[in-house]
Design an enzyme around this catalytic site. Structure first.
Site, mmCIF file in Angstrom:
data_model
loop_
_atom_site.group_PDB
_atom_site.id
_atom_site.type_symbol
_atom_site.label_atom_id
_atom_site.label_comp_id
_atom_site.label_asym_id
_atom_site.label_seq_id
_atom_site.Cartn_x
_atom_site.Cartn_y
_atom_site.Cartn_z
ATOM 1 N N ASP A 180 7.617 0.056 -1.478
ATOM 2 C CA ASP A 180 7.703 1.362 -2.118
ATOM 3 C C ASP A 180 6.492 1.534 -3.011
ATOM 4 O OD1 ASP A 180 10.125 2.096 -0.947
ATOM 5 O OD2 ASP A 180 11.316 1.201 -2.541
ATOM 6 N N ASP A 240 10.911 7.050 3.058
ATOM 7 C CA ASP A 240 12.031 7.567 2.263
ATOM 8 C C ASP A 240 11.978 9.084 2.173
ATOM 9 O OD1 ASP A 240 12.789 4.925 1.765
ATOM 10 O OD2 ASP A 240 11.762 4.858 -0.173
#
Length: 166
Positions: free
Chosen positions: A111, A127
């Site tokens: 991330d 995401d």
């Protein structure tokens, strides 16, 4: 064909961004991306959204793989049709595959996008695709699915839909 190209482009963008972050930002460190809005922060997420189930990466890998297969089957069997249905499926598939690659190869999801104007989970391109795709899928299911499938059924049987008399 357009949706296959979009799928491939999104997965490549996701994987390239993740690679660049892993190669250029030390784990846990941040660099400014959009001043006062977003930083690039390298985080290894073994869980799902907001690090839920972080001790069960194997389960998330399995769930991701099943989700990708189910969405692909829904498209193949024409449950998801029309521009909105296919776009939502493409986004969900791209997001699912992007994060599935990380889980299967690395054992975690990379991330990188961290909002600086509010406290929010660090996320990635996959995401974002998943979130937008699921929202569009809900809109499709609530407002368009029945209309599209009634129209297709009428076309398949060579009849026109009766006029709405309300």
């Amino acid at each position: 064909m357009l949706y296959i190209i979009l799928f491939a482009v999104l997965v490549v963008i996701d994987q390239v961004m993740k690679f660049l972050v892993r190669a250029n930002i030390p784990l846990g460190e941040s660099i400014p991306f959009i001043p006062h809005v977003m930083d690039l922060t390298y985080v290894q997420n073994t869980g799902a959204a907001f690090s839920i189930l972080r001790e069960h990466t194997w389960l998330l890998t399995l769930v991701s793989a099943v989700m990708v297969v189910v969405i692909a089957l829904l498209v193949a069997r024409r449950f998801l049709t029309g521009r909105l249905g296919l776009l939502s499926a493409t986004l969900v598939l791209a997001g699912g595959v992007g994060n599935l690659i990380d889980r299967a190869v690395l054992g975690y999801v990379t991330d990188m996008f961290q909002t600086t104007f509010m406290d929010f989970a660090v996320f990635n391109v996959a995401d974002s695709c998943l979130t937008i795709g699921v929202i569009l899928l809900v809109i499709y299911a609530l407002f368009f699915y029945d209309k599209l499938h009634k129209k297709e059924a009428a076309e398949d049987h060579g009849t026109d839909l009766p006029a709405d008399r309300s």
